[in-house]
Design a protein around this motif. Sequence first.
Motif, PDB file in Angstrom:
ATOM      1  N   GLY A   1       3.641  -2.560   9.636  1.00  0.00           N
ATOM      2  CA  GLY A   1       4.033  -3.393   8.117  1.00  0.00           C
ATOM      3  C   GLY A   1       5.130  -4.428   8.538  1.00  0.00           C
TER       4      GLY A   1
ATOM      5  N   LEU B   1      -4.042   7.082   5.630  1.00  0.00           N
ATOM      6  CA  LEU B   1      -3.379   5.707   5.511  1.00  0.00           C
ATOM      7  C   LEU B   1      -3.197   5.408   7.284  1.00  0.00           C
ATOM      8  CD1 LEU B   1      -2.158   3.429   3.936  1.00  0.00           C
ATOM      9  CD2 LEU B   1       0.032   4.957   4.105  1.00  0.00           C
ATOM     10  N   GLU B   2      -2.788   6.274   7.962  1.00  0.00           N
ATOM     11  CA  GLU B   2      -2.199   6.069   9.397  1.00  0.00           C
ATOM     12  C   GLU B   2      -3.199   5.692  10.085  1.00  0.00           C
ATOM     13  OE1 GLU B   2       0.718   8.750  11.226  1.00  0.00           O
ATOM     14  OE2 GLU B   2       2.024   8.612   9.517  1.00  0.00           O
TER      15      GLU B   2
ATOM     16  N   LEU C   1      -4.080   1.594   8.644  1.00  0.00           N
ATOM     17  CA  LEU C   1      -3.162   0.661   8.978  1.00  0.00           C
ATOM     18  C   LEU C   1      -3.457  -0.267  10.385  1.00  0.00           C
ATOM     19  CD1 LEU C   1      -0.092   2.153   7.752  1.00  0.00           C
ATOM     20  CD2 LEU C   1      -1.229   0.260   6.892  1.00  0.00           C
TER      21      LEU C   1
ATOM     22  N   VAL D   1       7.214   7.223   6.175  1.00  0.00           N
ATOM     23  CA  VAL D   1       7.177   5.842   5.641  1.00  0.00           C
ATOM     24  C   VAL D   1       7.786   4.680   6.646  1.00  0.00           C
ATOM     25  CG1 VAL D   1       7.788   4.025   4.170  1.00  0.00           C
ATOM     26  CG2 VAL D   1       6.819   6.004   3.267  1.00  0.00           C
TER      27      VAL D   1
ATOM     28  N   ILE E   1       4.628  -1.468   2.800  1.00  0.00           N
ATOM     29  CA  ILE E   1       4.170   0.142   2.811  1.00  0.00           C
ATOM     30  C   ILE E   1       5.268   0.844   1.909  1.00  0.00           C
ATOM     31  CG2 ILE E   1       3.486   2.167   4.134  1.00  0.00           C
ATOM     32  CD1 ILE E   1       3.073   0.283   6.519  1.00  0.00           C
TER      33      ILE E   1
ATOM     34  N   ARG F   1       5.839   4.272   9.792  1.00  0.00           N
ATOM     35  CA  ARG F   1       4.407   3.567   9.453  1.00  0.00           C
ATOM     36  C   ARG F   1       4.877   1.842   9.493  1.00  0.00           C
ATOM     37  NH1 ARG F   1       2.653   7.746   4.640  1.00  0.00           N
ATOM     38  NH2 ARG F   1       2.031   9.265   6.226  1.00  0.00           N
ATOM     39  N   ILE F   2       5.996   1.696   8.780  1.00  0.00           N
ATOM     40  CA  ILE F   2       6.394   0.243   8.859  1.00  0.00           C
ATOM     41  C   ILE F   2       6.631  -0.275   9.929  1.00  0.00           C
ATOM     42  CG2 ILE F   2       8.116  -1.285   7.623  1.00  0.00           C
ATOM     43  CD1 ILE F   2       8.515   0.591   5.347  1.00  0.00           C
TER      44      ILE F   2
ATOM     45  N   LEU G   1       1.865  -7.403   4.800  1.00  0.00           N
ATOM     46  CA  LEU G   1       1.802  -5.847   4.399  1.00  0.00           C
ATOM     47  C   LEU G   1       2.871  -5.036   4.219  1.00  0.00           C
ATOM     48  CD1 LEU G   1      -0.477  -3.596   4.604  1.00  0.00           C
ATOM     49  CD2 LEU G   1      -0.184  -3.374   7.009  1.00  0.00           C
TER      50      LEU G   1
ATOM     51  N   VAL H   1       0.885  -1.282   0.243  1.00  0.00           N
ATOM     52  CA  VAL H   1      -0.041  -0.062   0.000  1.00  0.00           C
ATOM     53  C   VAL H   1       0.829   1.279   0.022  1.00  0.00           C
ATOM     54  CG1 VAL H   1      -1.931  -1.225   1.129  1.00  0.00           C
ATOM     55  CG2 VAL H   1      -0.183   0.185   2.519  1.00  0.00           C
ATOM     56  N   ALA H   2       0.458   2.274  -0.539  1.00  0.00           N
ATOM     57  CA  ALA H   2       1.168   3.567  -0.399  1.00  0.00           C
ATOM     58  C   ALA H   2      -0.066   4.520  -0.609  1.00  0.00           C
ATOM     59  CB  ALA H   2       2.056   3.805  -1.511  1.00  0.00           C
TER      60      ALA H   2
END
Length: 287
Positions: free
Chosen positions: A176, A124-125, A128, A168, A161, A171-172, A159, A101-102
């Motif tokens: 992720g 997105l945040e 997730l 990023v 990212i 988030r990972i 998943l 995803v992005a």
Amino acid sequence: MRHAIGIGIGLPTRVADVRGDALLEWAVRADHGPFSSLAVTDRVAFDAQEPLVVLAAAVGVTDRIRLMTSILLAPTRETTLLARQAASIDALSGGRFTLGVAIGARESDYEATGYSFRTRGRRLEEQLPLLRRIWAGEPIAAGVGPIGPAPARAGGPELLIGGYVPAVARRIAAWGDGFMAPGGGEPAAMLELWGAVQAAWAEAGRAGQPRWVSGSYYALGPTAEEDARSYIEASYGSNPALAERRLRGIPTTPAAVAEAIRRGVELGVDELILRPCSAALESLDRL
């Protein structure tokens, strides 16, 4: 010491390029070949097949190859439905699904779906952790849930990212399993971001190592350069400068493809997705 690298192949999902039966033949041949993954891209305001529908169809004609979105524009989608679609593909494929995803860079994709382009990173945040809760079978609100089906892989499908921005890495580390590096990024910038991913992963106390999947377009055969230009102009025509940068990086000979793979190995990429600029089956065979 050099490490092993997986080579995935993209599906040519532009409607103008390929019929449905030919698309499934691509999937069958890829499954019988040496490829690690079968990947689809995502656009909304574009004449292309819907990526999750395509992968659901590919489940029925493949047995071995992983099925991957590279990438899916998650903020253009309703989150609970996305979680159910992803879990369904993972369950039906026996755990062969990777959800990459992005946020994307084209405002038209957000205008077409009614979501905000300006706040897509924030959305997105929010998505997730909700995906993770749904896949774990946890209720998402009082009296709501669990929501099925259960994915084949505990905790949900792999998943990954993607993106270019420093957020990023965070988030990972939080949600992720690895990094889906955008195709066409400068190697130095990608290495810097990958270093940030690894640092954030360690700081979060995550076990093991994040996975790094990268990508590149390719074109092979007597019309390779023409195919590459035609594809890139159709895909990036609204941004001529970006189109030219993408075009310069496309390998169009066997030696250039081998060099792209060698660069991926040296960078430390775990898997490289090669996306065709031609929908002709010969393009897959040549690769």
